[in-house]
Motif scaffolding. Structure first.
Motif, PDB file in Angstrom:
ATOM      1  N   SER A 129       0.834  -1.201   0.000  1.00 37.74           N
ATOM      2  CA  SER A 129       0.000   0.000   0.000  1.00 37.74           C
ATOM      3  C   SER A 129       0.870   1.253   0.000  1.00 37.74           C
ATOM      4  CB  SER A 129      -0.951  -0.001   1.193  1.00 37.74           C
ATOM      5  OG  SER A 129      -0.273   0.214   2.412  1.00 37.74           O
ATOM      6  N   THR A 130       1.995   1.224   0.712  1.00 32.92           N
ATOM      7  CA  THR A 130       2.907   2.369   0.727  1.00 32.92           C
ATOM      8  C   THR A 130       3.560   2.561  -0.633  1.00 32.92           C
ATOM      9  OG1 THR A 130       3.338   2.169   3.099  1.00 32.92           O
ATOM     10  CG2 THR A 130       5.005   3.296   1.782  1.00 32.92           C
ATOM     11  N   PHE A 131       3.957   1.465  -1.267  1.00 34.33           N
ATOM     12  CA  PHE A 131       4.517   1.539  -2.617  1.00 34.33           C
ATOM     13  C   PHE A 131       3.549   2.263  -3.555  1.00 34.33           C
ATOM     14  CE2 PHE A 131       4.243  -0.546  -6.814  1.00 34.33           C
ATOM     15  CZ  PHE A 131       5.436  -0.115  -7.374  1.00 34.33           C
ATOM     16  N   ILE A 132       2.266   1.901  -3.497  1.00 36.09           N
ATOM     17  CA  ILE A 132       1.265   2.524  -4.360  1.00 36.09           C
ATOM     18  C   ILE A 132       1.065   3.988  -3.983  1.00 36.09           C
ATOM     19  CG2 ILE A 132      -1.176   2.508  -5.017  1.00 36.09           C
ATOM     20  CD1 ILE A 132      -1.111  -0.551  -4.638  1.00 36.09           C
ATOM     21  N   LEU A 133       1.021   4.285  -2.694  1.00 35.70           N
ATOM     22  CA  LEU A 133       0.800   5.663  -2.247  1.00 35.70           C
ATOM     23  C   LEU A 133       1.916   6.600  -2.693  1.00 35.70           C
ATOM     24  CD1 LEU A 133      -0.653   5.407   1.371  1.00 35.70           C
ATOM     25  CD2 LEU A 133      -1.774   6.284  -0.662  1.00 35.70           C
ATOM     26  N   VAL A 134       3.160   6.164  -2.528  1.00 29.81           N
ATOM     27  CA  VAL A 134       4.295   6.992  -2.943  1.00 29.81           C
ATOM     28  C   VAL A 134       4.224   7.261  -4.446  1.00 29.81           C
ATOM     29  CG1 VAL A 134       6.803   7.038  -3.226  1.00 29.81           C
ATOM     30  CG2 VAL A 134       5.804   6.266  -1.074  1.00 29.81           C
ATOM     31  N   HIS A 135       3.967   6.200  -5.189  1.00 31.49           N
ATOM     32  CA  HIS A 135       3.894   6.287  -6.649  1.00 31.49           C
ATOM     33  C   HIS A 135       2.724   7.157  -7.103  1.00 31.49           C
ATOM     34  CE1 HIS A 135       3.960   4.742 -10.831  1.00 31.49           C
ATOM     35  NE2 HIS A 135       2.649   4.647 -10.707  1.00 31.49           N
ATOM     36  N   SER A 136       1.549   6.917  -6.524  1.00 29.75           N
ATOM     37  CA  SER A 136       0.318   7.537  -7.010  1.00 29.75           C
ATOM     38  C   SER A 136      -0.033   8.848  -6.308  1.00 29.75           C
ATOM     39  CB  SER A 136      -0.843   6.539  -6.858  1.00 29.75           C
ATOM     40  OG  SER A 136      -2.067   7.120  -7.260  1.00 29.75           O
ATOM     41  N   SER A 137      -0.174   8.794  -4.973  1.00 25.84           N
ATOM     42  CA  SER A 137      -0.680   9.957  -4.245  1.00 25.84           C
ATOM     43  C   SER A 137       0.358  11.046  -4.034  1.00 25.84           C
ATOM     44  CB  SER A 137      -1.240   9.513  -2.892  1.00 25.84           C
ATOM     45  OG  SER A 137      -2.355   8.675  -3.071  1.00 25.84           O
ATOM     46  N   LEU A 138       1.637  10.720  -4.240  1.00 23.85           N
ATOM     47  CA  LEU A 138       2.672  11.741  -4.121  1.00 23.85           C
ATOM     48  C   LEU A 138       3.272  12.089  -5.477  1.00 23.85           C
ATOM     49  CD1 LEU A 138       4.388  10.634  -0.782  1.00 23.85           C
ATOM     50  CD2 LEU A 138       3.004  12.683  -1.177  1.00 23.85           C
ATOM     51  N   ALA A 139       3.959  11.135  -6.112  1.00 24.79           N
ATOM     52  CA  ALA A 139       4.630  11.448  -7.381  1.00 24.79           C
ATOM     53  C   ALA A 139       3.633  11.829  -8.471  1.00 24.79           C
ATOM     54  CB  ALA A 139       5.482  10.265  -7.822  1.00 24.79           C
ATOM     55  N   MET A 140       2.648  10.953  -8.727  1.00 28.36           N
ATOM     56  CA  MET A 140       1.698  11.236  -9.806  1.00 28.36           C
ATOM     57  C   MET A 140       0.814  12.440  -9.497  1.00 28.36           C
ATOM     58  SD  MET A 140       0.479   7.482 -11.188  1.00 28.36           S
ATOM     59  CE  MET A 140      -0.470   8.217 -12.535  1.00 28.36           C
ATOM     60  N   SER A 141       0.369  12.550  -8.246  1.00 30.29           N
ATOM     61  CA  SER A 141      -0.504  13.669  -7.892  1.00 30.29           C
ATOM     62  C   SER A 141       0.214  15.005  -8.023  1.00 30.29           C
ATOM     63  CB  SER A 141      -1.029  13.498  -6.463  1.00 30.29           C
ATOM     64  OG  SER A 141      -1.958  12.437  -6.396  1.00 30.29           O
ATOM     65  N   THR A 142       1.510  15.021  -7.702  1.00 26.36           N
ATOM     66  CA  THR A 142       2.271  16.261  -7.850  1.00 26.36           C
ATOM     67  C   THR A 142       2.355  16.685  -9.307  1.00 26.36           C
ATOM     68  OG1 THR A 142       3.570  15.783  -5.876  1.00 26.36           O
ATOM     69  CG2 THR A 142       4.495  17.380  -7.413  1.00 26.36           C
ATOM     70  N   ILE A 143       2.610  15.721 -10.188  1.00 26.40           N
ATOM     71  CA  ILE A 143       2.659  16.040 -11.622  1.00 26.40           C
ATOM     72  C   ILE A 143       1.277  16.469 -12.110  1.00 26.40           C
ATOM     73  CG2 ILE A 143       3.054  15.076 -13.922  1.00 26.40           C
ATOM     74  CD1 ILE A 143       5.169  13.235 -12.619  1.00 26.40           C
ATOM     75  N   ALA A 144       0.226  15.773 -11.642  1.00 27.84           N
ATOM     76  CA  ALA A 144      -1.132  16.086 -12.087  1.00 27.84           C
ATOM     77  C   ALA A 144      -1.596  17.453 -11.602  1.00 27.84           C
ATOM     78  CB  ALA A 144      -2.095  15.004 -11.609  1.00 27.84           C
ATOM     79  N   LEU A 145      -1.242  17.815 -10.364  1.00 23.98           N
ATOM     80  CA  LEU A 145      -1.726  19.064  -9.781  1.00 23.98           C
ATOM     81  C   LEU A 145      -0.799  20.248 -10.033  1.00 23.98           C
ATOM     82  CD1 LEU A 145      -2.945  17.690  -6.321  1.00 23.98           C
ATOM     83  CD2 LEU A 145      -4.387  18.453  -8.215  1.00 23.98           C
ATOM     84  N   CYS A 146       0.498  19.971 -10.209  1.00 24.52           N
ATOM     85  CA  CYS A 146       1.468  21.065 -10.298  1.00 24.52           C
ATOM     86  C   CYS A 146       2.264  21.089 -11.601  1.00 24.52           C
ATOM     87  CB  CYS A 146       2.459  20.989  -9.133  1.00 24.52           C
ATOM     88  SG  CYS A 146       1.674  20.972  -7.502  1.00 24.52           S
ATOM     89  N   GLY A 147       2.025  20.125 -12.468  1.00 25.11           N
ATOM     90  CA  GLY A 147       2.794  20.036 -13.706  1.00 25.11           C
ATOM     91  C   GLY A 147       2.124  20.756 -14.870  1.00 25.11           C
ATOM     92  N   SER A 148       2.901  20.973 -15.921  1.00 24.50           N
ATOM     93  CA  SER A 148       2.357  21.572 -17.139  1.00 24.50           C
ATOM     94  C   SER A 148       1.590  20.519 -17.930  1.00 24.50           C
ATOM     95  CB  SER A 148       3.493  22.131 -17.996  1.00 24.50           C
ATOM     96  OG  SER A 148       4.312  21.060 -18.475  1.00 24.50           O
ATOM     97  N   GLU A 149       0.844  20.951 -18.898  1.00 21.71           N
ATOM     98  CA  GLU A 149       0.105  20.002 -19.733  1.00 21.71           C
ATOM     99  C   GLU A 149       1.063  19.049 -20.441  1.00 21.71           C
ATOM    100  OE1 GLU A 149      -2.961  17.961 -21.376  1.00 21.71           O
ATOM    101  OE2 GLU A 149      -3.054  19.511 -19.828  1.00 21.71           O
ATOM    102  N   ALA A 150       2.175  19.583 -20.897  1.00 23.53           N
ATOM    103  CA  ALA A 150       3.160  18.735 -21.582  1.00 23.53           C
ATOM    104  C   ALA A 150       3.734  17.685 -20.631  1.00 23.53           C
ATOM    105  CB  ALA A 150       4.286  19.605 -22.150  1.00 23.53           C
TER     106      ALA A 150
END
Length: 434
Positions: A129-150
């Motif tokens: 569950s931690t593996f998924i959280l780090v990958h999804s709720s931190l890394a991916m969410s940061t790109i999704a919420l703070c990244g550019s469209e590209a």
């Protein structure tokens, strides 16, 4: 006398002094080990009724895959402190990567569905569950919420399918709870940025393909975010050894020595610590659901064990003191589930505050500590064996109690919100007049 050779049961002189351990089912036939996971019996107040049909279906799917694919291997890999990379395709079938993000191959789940699902994974194994959280709720969410469209188009689709794995690096050796004071620097250079510094306790970092690194802008002194790719010159990630909890999670020390990041990989939406607060708010909810899942699994294991294991001519479940402990565990879980569910609804309605999230994480991790401690007692000697889940869960909860804000720091976040007074830093010591 010669020393023993690991795993061989012999000494240097070739004299046999022991045999390999029996399979646990043969050594202790009175109770079923956690490799065959027990039925889910912790929803005493039928809180499943609070979920939508879609959320119930996802929970059922995640539960089935976790029990079938993760339960049989978790003890072995936890003991070895290795991650089961061969299980990543199975974890990908859960459909949880990207959670609430819509588009880019992400599932666009409700936050409630994401939280309940991560609890189902944690019920079987907290490390996964931690593996998924780090990958999804931190890394991916940061790109999704703070990244550019590209950046979203470039990175999210492969991360959503677990074709690539992400990590998220905020904590440093000198800055844990005081994370906003981090020292890792980002200096503007022709064509991009140069990162220098050190990160610690970064989950997935030893094998991540995409590393989200938070650093201080050398000019503005504000926090910026960067996407660093695996193998970048000057980047080094080494595994932290000798952990007693979440042993399958590969936490690492990251060294950044003049690591070049092209301008296109700077996360344009991060220009202060406040900009990552929206990421931390959502991830803190998800972390609050990990102790819920862990407690559910421990209760389920104890419920089955007490009915199977006999002493003094009767099942352990027949003894009053054991029933009282089991009921105390069950009561905690009902309360934890309600707090977790309400936290999700506050977020989804736009009413959740940082204090809400912090209280939820602090409280569920505290109550879960009581649950796993009671479970350890109920299993007696087998309560210290990872084969019966409870010892493993007991240890896995400890890092969760501390990460994403310790119990104390989260309490102070809520305390600041309800009193209007910040109390994080100790009062200055008055100068002596002597």
């Amino acid at each position: 006398m010669g020393s023993l050779r690991g795993g061989e049961g012999r000494n240097e002189d070739g004299v046999k002094v022991g045999l390999p351990a029996l399979e646990v089912a043969l050594a202790f036939p009175q109770a079923t080990p956690a490799s065959l996971f027990p039925p889910a019996v912790s929803d005493y107040y039928q809180l499943d009724d609070l979920l939508t049909d879609e959320e119930k279906a996802l929970r059922k799917k995640v539960r089935a895959i976790s029990e079938k694919e993760i339960a049989p291997i978790m003890t072995e890999y936890w003991e070895k402190a290795e991650f089961p990379f061969h299980a990543i395709p199975k974890l990908a079938t859960l459909g949880l990567a990207g959670s609430t993000t819509k588009g880019y191959g992400c599932p666009g789940l409700s936050l409630t569905a994401s939280a309940v699902s991560i609890a189902e994974v944690a019920r079987v194994d907290a490390s996964c569950s931690t593996f998924i959280l780090v990958h999804s709720s931190l890394a991916m969410s940061t790109i999704a919420l703070c990244g550019s469209e590209a950046q979203k188009q470039k990175y999210l689709p492969s991360l959503a399918q677990f074709k690539t794995v992400g990590c998220w690096a905020l904590t440093e050796p000198d800055y844990g709870s005081d994370a906003s004071s981090l020292k890792t620097s980002a200096t503007k250079v022709p064509g991009g940025w140069q990162l220098d510094g050190q990160k610690r306790w970064i989950g997935n970092s030893t094998f991540a393909d995409v590393l989200v690194i938070l650093a201080r802008n050398a000019d503005t002194k504000q926090l910026n975010g960067f996407i660093v790719k695996k193998g970048a010159p000057g980047l080094r990630a080494t595994k932290i050894q000798n952990k007693i909890g979440l042993r399958m999670v590969q936490n690492g020390d990251i060294l950044l020595n003049k690591v070049f990041v092209p301008e296109e990989d700077r996360l344009t939406g991060i220009n202060s610590f406040q900009d990552i607060s929206k990421v931390l708010a959502m991830s803190r909810i998800m972390v609050a659901w990990q102790p819920i899942g862990i407690s559910m699994g421990v209760y389920d294991m104890c419920h089955r064990y007490l009915k199977e294991r006999k002493q003094f001519g009767a099942p352990l479940a027949a003894f009053q003191i054991n029933q009282e402990k089991l009921v105390r565990m069950l009561g905690n879980i009902q309360a934890m589930l309600l707090v977790g569910w309400r936290l999700c609804k506050l977020y989804e309605s736009g009413k959740m505050t940082p204090g809400h999230a912090s209280l939820g994480k602090a409280w569920t991790s505290s109550k879960s500590r009581e649950v796993v401690s009671l479970g350890r007692e109920l299993l007696g000697g087998n309560g210290i064996l990872a084969d019966f889940l409870v010892a493993k869960a007991f240890c896995d909860l400890e890092p969760i109690y501390s990460y994403e804000g310790t119990y104390d720091i989260n309490s102070l976040v809520t305390g600041r919100e309800i009193t209007g007074i910040a109390s994080f830093k100790p009062a200055a010591v008055a100068k002596s007049r002597l």
